[in-house]
Scaffold this motif. Structure first.
Motif, short mmCIF file in Angstrom:
data_model
loop_
_atom_site.label_atom_id
_atom_site.label_comp_id
_atom_site.label_asym_id
_atom_site.label_seq_id
_atom_site.Cartn_x
_atom_site.Cartn_y
_atom_site.Cartn_z
N PHE A 1 -10.68 64.68 18.46
CA PHE A 1 -11.96 64.21 17.93
C PHE A 1 -11.87 64.04 16.42
O PHE A 1 -12.39 63.06 15.86
CB PHE A 1 -13.09 65.17 18.26
N ALA A 2 -11.22 64.98 15.75
CA ALA A 2 -11.08 64.91 14.30
C ALA A 2 -10.29 63.67 13.88
O ALA A 2 -10.64 62.99 12.92
CB ALA A 2 -10.41 66.17 13.77
N MET A 3 -9.22 63.37 14.60
CA MET A 3 -8.41 62.20 14.27
C MET A 3 -9.20 60.92 14.48
O MET A 3 -9.15 59.99 13.66
CB MET A 3 -7.13 62.19 15.12
N MET B 1 -10.18 58.19 11.56
CA MET B 1 -9.87 56.75 11.64
C MET B 1 -11.14 55.92 11.52
O MET B 1 -11.18 54.93 10.77
CB MET B 1 -9.15 56.45 12.95
N VAL B 2 -12.19 56.29 12.23
CA VAL B 2 -13.43 55.52 12.21
C VAL B 2 -14.08 55.58 10.83
O VAL B 2 -14.53 54.56 10.30
CB VAL B 2 -14.39 56.03 13.31
N THR B 3 -14.12 56.77 10.24
CA THR B 3 -14.75 56.92 8.93
C THR B 3 -14.00 56.16 7.85
O THR B 3 -14.62 55.48 7.02
CB THR B 3 -14.85 58.40 8.55
N SER B 4 -12.67 56.25 7.85
CA SER B 4 -11.92 55.54 6.81
C SER B 4 -12.04 54.03 7.01
O SER B 4 -12.13 53.28 6.03
CB SER B 4 -10.46 55.97 6.81
N PHE B 5 -12.07 53.56 8.26
CA PHE B 5 -12.27 52.14 8.51
C PHE B 5 -13.64 51.68 8.00
O PHE B 5 -13.76 50.65 7.36
CB PHE B 5 -12.13 51.83 10.00
N TYR B 6 -14.66 52.48 8.28
CA TYR B 6 -16.02 52.14 7.84
C TYR B 6 -16.11 52.10 6.32
O TYR B 6 -16.68 51.16 5.75
CB TYR B 6 -17.00 53.17 8.41
N LEU B 7 -15.55 53.10 5.65
CA LEU B 7 -15.60 53.13 4.19
C LEU B 7 -14.81 51.98 3.56
O LEU B 7 -15.23 51.41 2.56
CB LEU B 7 -15.07 54.48 3.68
N GLY C 1 -13.66 67.36 6.31
CA GLY C 1 -14.93 67.12 6.99
C GLY C 1 -14.72 66.65 8.42
O GLY C 1 -15.40 67.13 9.35
N CYS C 2 -13.79 65.75 8.62
CA CYS C 2 -13.50 65.27 9.97
C CYS C 2 -12.92 66.37 10.84
O CYS C 2 -13.25 66.48 12.02
CB CYS C 2 -12.53 64.08 9.92
N PHE C 3 -12.09 67.23 10.25
CA PHE C 3 -11.51 68.33 11.01
C PHE C 3 -12.60 69.31 11.45
O PHE C 3 -12.63 69.73 12.62
CB PHE C 3 -10.45 69.06 10.19
#
Length: 74
Positions: free
Chosen positions: A38-40, A44-50, A11-13
């Motif tokens: 942008f994908a990286m 990082m932001v999504t995994s930190f948020y989750l 999804g991030c990619f």
């Protein structure tokens, strides 16, 4: 073998490539500009948020760390 974190990485990619293509069209270059970067950042932001919300179990968190480590050198 169970593969965790692949859906988040994919999804991030896809979002990163979309953002890169939009940036390229915005500056009138018919190419991807920074899609992988942008994908990286999104990964990082999504995994930190989750992780902060406690929505990841330990297996998924380990899988995301693995795919992040594989994805960084690219």
């Amino acid at each position: 073998m169970k593969i965790y974190g692949v859906a988040l990485l994919a999804g991030c990619f896809l979002l990163g490539k979309l953002m890169g293509n939009l940036l390229g069209k915005l500056i009138q270059i018919n190419n991807d500009i920074g899609g992988v970067g942008f994908a990286m950042l999104l990964l990082m932001v999504t995994s930190f948020y989750l992780r902060k919300r406690g929505w990841l179990n330990t297996e998924s968190e380990t899988g995301i760390r693995f795919w992040s480590a594989i994805y960084i050198p690219i």
